[in-house]
Design a protein around this motif. Structure first.
Motif, short mmCIF file in Angstrom:
data_model
loop_
_atom_site.label_atom_id
_atom_site.label_comp_id
_atom_site.label_asym_id
_atom_site.label_seq_id
_atom_site.Cartn_x
_atom_site.Cartn_y
_atom_site.Cartn_z
N LYS A 10 0.84 -1.21 0.00
CA LYS A 10 0.00 0.00 0.00
C LYS A 10 0.87 1.26 0.00
O LYS A 10 0.54 2.25 -0.64
N GLY A 11 1.99 1.20 0.73
CA GLY A 11 2.91 2.33 0.75
C GLY A 11 3.50 2.61 -0.61
O GLY A 11 3.62 3.77 -1.03
N GLU A 12 3.88 1.55 -1.32
CA GLU A 12 4.43 1.72 -2.67
C GLU A 12 3.38 2.32 -3.60
O GLU A 12 3.69 3.20 -4.41
N GLN A 13 2.15 1.85 -3.47
CA GLN A 13 1.09 2.38 -4.32
C GLN A 13 0.85 3.86 -4.04
O GLN A 13 0.74 4.67 -4.96
N ALA A 14 0.80 4.22 -2.76
CA ALA A 14 0.55 5.62 -2.40
C ALA A 14 1.71 6.51 -2.83
O ALA A 14 1.50 7.61 -3.37
N LYS A 15 2.93 6.05 -2.60
CA LYS A 15 4.11 6.82 -2.99
C LYS A 15 4.12 7.03 -4.51
O LYS A 15 4.45 8.11 -5.00
N GLY A 16 3.74 5.99 -5.23
CA GLY A 16 3.68 6.09 -6.68
C GLY A 16 2.65 7.10 -7.15
O GLY A 16 2.89 7.87 -8.09
N LYS A 17 1.50 7.13 -6.47
CA LYS A 17 0.46 8.09 -6.85
C LYS A 17 0.93 9.52 -6.62
O LYS A 17 0.67 10.41 -7.43
N VAL A 18 1.63 9.73 -5.51
CA VAL A 18 2.14 11.07 -5.21
C VAL A 18 3.17 11.48 -6.26
O VAL A 18 3.13 12.60 -6.78
N LYS A 19 4.08 10.57 -6.60
CA LYS A 19 5.10 10.88 -7.61
C LYS A 19 4.46 11.18 -8.96
O LYS A 19 4.85 12.11 -9.66
N GLU A 20 3.47 10.37 -9.33
CA GLU A 20 2.81 10.57 -10.61
C GLU A 20 2.12 11.94 -10.65
O GLU A 20 2.25 12.68 -11.63
N ALA A 21 1.42 12.29 -9.58
CA ALA A 21 0.73 13.57 -9.53
C ALA A 21 1.73 14.73 -9.56
O ALA A 21 1.52 15.73 -10.26
N ALA A 22 2.83 14.59 -8.83
CA ALA A 22 3.85 15.64 -8.82
C ALA A 22 4.46 15.79 -10.21
O ALA A 22 4.72 16.91 -10.67
N GLY A 23 4.69 14.68 -10.88
CA GLY A 23 5.23 14.73 -12.23
C GLY A 23 4.29 15.42 -13.19
O GLY A 23 4.72 16.21 -14.05
N ARG A 24 3.00 15.14 -13.04
CA ARG A 24 2.01 15.80 -13.90
C ARG A 24 1.98 17.30 -13.66
O ARG A 24 1.90 18.09 -14.60
N MET A 25 2.01 17.68 -12.38
CA MET A 25 1.92 19.10 -12.03
C MET A 25 3.13 19.88 -12.52
O MET A 25 3.00 21.04 -12.92
#
Length: 57
Positions: A10-25
């Protein structure tokens, strides 16, 4: 699935979502791709653990 491994997935999934969102922004395609890859890794870990649990019972 053991609690520790479940939390790691779950931590990997959450960390990945944050990275993906930051990359998009920020427009950073590499960071966005890293985020998607990390999410996939967490998904794979979850699936592996679920398969293990299915064979235990």
């Amino acid at each position: 699935m053991s609690g520790e491994k479940k939390m790691k997935a779950k931590g990997e999934q959450a960390k990945g979502k944050v990275k993906e969102a930051a990359g998009r922004m920020t427009g950073d395609e590499r960071l966005e791709a890293e985020g998607r890859a990390e999410q996939a890794k967490g998904d794979a870990r979850t699936a592996k653990e679920k398969a293990k649990d299915a064979f235990k019972h």
